[in-house]
Design an enzyme around this catalytic site. Structure first.
Site, PDB file in Angstrom:
ATOM      1  CG  ASP A 102      -0.499   0.041   2.290  1.00  8.92           C
ATOM      2  OD1 ASP A 102       0.742   0.860   2.671  1.00  8.92           O
ATOM      3  OD2 ASP A 102      -0.963  -0.338   3.165  1.00  8.92           O
ATOM      4  CB  ALA A 103       0.104   4.725  -0.410  1.00  8.82           C
TER       5      ALA A 103
END
Lengths: 137, 137, 137, 137
Positions: free
Chosen positions: A18-19
């Protein structure tokens, strides 16, 4: 129930991250399910055939999961799966996701129940599976 | 078939992003499916009931998708869905994912076929749905 | 810490389901993260800005999760999020996923830690957030 | 560019399926990305190191994808990846997902662009990678 755990290697892809730059937390549940599925396969059972031929599913009832260290893109990990307790209608697993140095990244106690595929009502684990687990673990 | 497109807002969460810091490309397909599902719901149809009561699924046959600009965590996006062509056993959509300024982040032409839920064989779109689409779009 | 929980509605799409016909277990973790994110947003904070402006992430440390009843395609669910305990560098939540009749489908105790965005080392929760939580919950 | 395609085996797990009983359509994009990543790795390059050391990402620009046959739980599939065209700042792939009998389940033409990791602006493919592709494919 004291044999070496079943291990399954896996690689971290973009889809798993994820980010924050690391594996998204729910991804570890996917990794662990791959581990349990392959463990079951080594005992000679496949989930699709169980559903079709015996009308059975193994479904998650409870999970206690500790996220200890993050894993990053391209990492090579291992899922270790061990039966901790076999009950008439459920199996309790201990599962670890580890890095190549053997560090624990994630650890879970996982309770899976055997249910009827259509109505999700609890039912006994078939004897053939229970025996394979007792013999094979 | 020239009405305003159906629009559905959505928010970008960690689950949608990857280690590049932006929405993971396959995430746009999930966003677009949410858009098509809500479009169908506004016409009065639900996919689960279609499967159960009429034994029908809409399944993806083909997609041409352009990824134009990245979207980041916490962004508020909109999925715009428009029927481009209705055929006896399939629907062609144009779908856009846009940011609040109206910039196109992603654009797709999507071909969905109506199939039997068990064997995935092509079948005609029920007249009630075809009429709702023709009237409603 | 005894206020009504924050609630966020959500819909079950195909993306959330698996071949068992119900929501895939890891999907509940995604739903709960949407709930925590929106809860934080109602307090006036966004995760992307926290990462960029203060170099902070909230990361999952531990989760105890009970899967009680399955949810099916097209179901309308609600995620209820409540702070159970606020510590200097972590927050403990109780989260529920419920159906429209108020049945609990899934319940979790979730421990989130505040960490530095680059090295994932524990750090204190900023006072502005701690105050918003204490005042707002 | 006429060498045999790179192939990567994969297994279908519950995480990949949906309530239709088959692989969820966006799952094929994840499978194909695994294929491209492993293809790149056989050339000696890893995406995380490219991002960190050279500030580069490969990002999807366009995809034309045909979904031909459904895949079910427990299926053993193969992703075949072949460079169709190498341009200064992009690579065009042909990718197939096949079953053990060699049937094509899904076929895509995939255009990936080389971009700066921070601003997603197009940039040239490093010569070392271009040479490895030309030599290795």
């Amino acid at each position: 129930m004291s044999r070496a755990p079943h291990t399954r290697p896996l690689r971290v892809y973009y889809e798993d991250t994820d980010a924050g730059g690391v594996v998204y937390h729910a991804g570890y549940l996917r990794f662990m399910e791959r581990g349990r599925t392959e463990w079951l396969r080594t005992l000679g059972f496949e989930q699709r055939r169980l559903a079709q031929e015996q009308g059975l599913l193994f479904t998650l009832r409870r999970m206690e999961i500790d996220f200890m260290m993050p894993a990053r893109l391209d990492a090579e990990l291992v899922v270790a799966t061990r039966v901790q307790r076999l009950r008439p209608a459920s199996i309790e697993f201990e599962q670890l996701v580890q890095d190549p140095q053997g560090n624990d990244l994630c650890r879970a106690i996982v309770l899976c129940a055997c249910v009827e595929a259509t109505r999700f009502r609890p039912t006994g684990i078939p004897q053939s599976i229970a025996e394979a687990i007792s013999g094979g673990n």
